[in-house]
Scaffold this motif. Structure first.
Motif: not given
Length: 321
Positions: A43-44, A164-167, A123-134
């Motif tokens: 994911p990173a 890391y990016a989210a932190q 909403a469609r992809h709850p585990g999509y880390t890059s979208a959550w970071t944005e």
């Protein structure tokens, strides 16, 4: 002793797969981009690739691909990333009172659109880390508040602990210039280290927070106040502790974000004139491929030139190379 070559500040320097994706984006080869992302499992690295491809893709191509694939998380996230990126470029990095009303309006227009796209993706992809970071970046830019940013961070962390990016985004969110406090920012940074496995890159949050503290003191008072803060014994002790728990721990192995973490430590120690400590991080980056990150260093001006100048100063003291 011969002069060192300029450091390589390309974020993708250590990641051939990401460089190949970026080249495909520059060539407007969407099929190659899509196929390349399909092979990324970390994911990173995926997050790094989103930033590199999002910047390299032609804005018109991003718009058309996303319009043709309204439920595709990759194209939608790349479009959202580009909207946020372009919005921040319009706003610029100036302090808020130096941003015009026209800039604020365009900035918010871009971020509101990105936010709506990202809501659909997560909403469609709850585990999509890059979208959550944005979504952490849109929360900050749209001033949605500390509680909402925390909610998004916790939602992301449930599936990707210690991301890391989210932190890094949360350190920004929690600093006083975005409605947080020094206590909250530093407390979060320390917790990032304590909650991570030994040898993780998350120790980089500690120098990131101290650099933000230095920046605000420099703005509100002067350069001497910022330097005096970083020289405090308790600050130096915390920086050494974080480095020992992360990038200088025996379990540490270079991976995504390791260059960013070392660069932040090098900057924090350099600004405090602790050249011996700074040189250790500069050495790690030099012998790891002569790499550097712009993170933090852009506050001083030209990131690559400032990094090189501070590195040379540390090495002149006899502690490196």
């Amino acid at each position: 002793m011969p002069a060192l070559a300029a450091p390589d500040i390309d974020p993708a320097a250590a990641f051939p797969d990401v460089r190949a994706l970026r080249d495909a984006a520059k060539a407007r080869n969407w099929q190659a981009v899509e196929a390349g992302f399909g092979r990324l499992v970390d994911p990173a690295v995926h997050r790094l690739a989103v930033s590199q491809v999002g910047d390299a893709l032609d804005r018109g191509l991003v718009e058309s691909v996303a319009a043709a694939n309204p439920i595709d998380p990759l194209s939608q996230t790349l479009l959202a990333w580009r909207l946020v990126h372009d919005g921040w470029n319009i706003r610029t990095g100036a302090w808020g009172n130096n941003v015009s009303q026209e800039q604020w309006k365009a900035f918010h227009t871009h971020l509101h659109r990105a936010e709506q796209i990202l809501i659909e993706v997560t909403a469609r992809h709850p585990g999509y880390t890059s979208a959550w970071t944005e979504r952490l970046h849109t929360a900050r830019g749209l001033s949605l508040g500390q509680a909402e940013a925390r909610r998004r961070y916790e939602r992301l962390s449930a599936g990707a602990p210690g991301f890391y990016a989210a932190q890094d985004a949360m350190v920004q969110q929690l600093c006083p210039k975005w409605g947080g406090s020094y206590e909250a920012m530093h407390g979060f940074a320390v917790e990032c280290v304590r909650s991570a496995p030994p040898g993780s890159v998350n120790g980089g949050m500690v120098p990131a927070a101290h650099i933000e503290h230095w920046l605000l003191l420099t703005r509100d008072e002067d350069d001497r106040a910022g330097a005096a803060y970083l020289k405090r014994p308790e600050v130096q002790q915390e920086l050494r502790w974080a480095a020992e728990q992360s990038v200088f721990h025996p379990a540490f192995r270079p991976g995504p974000d390791w260059v960013d973490a070392h660069s932040l430590f090098a900057m924090a120690f350099s600004l405090a004139e602790n050249y011996q400590a700074a040189a250790a991080h500069f050495n790690a980056l030099l012998h790891g491929g002569n790499l550097a990150s712009e993170s933090g260093w852009q506050y001083l001006g030209d990131a690559a030139k400032e990094f090189a100048a501070h590195r040379e100063r540390a090495f002149q003291k006899g502690f490196g190379r």
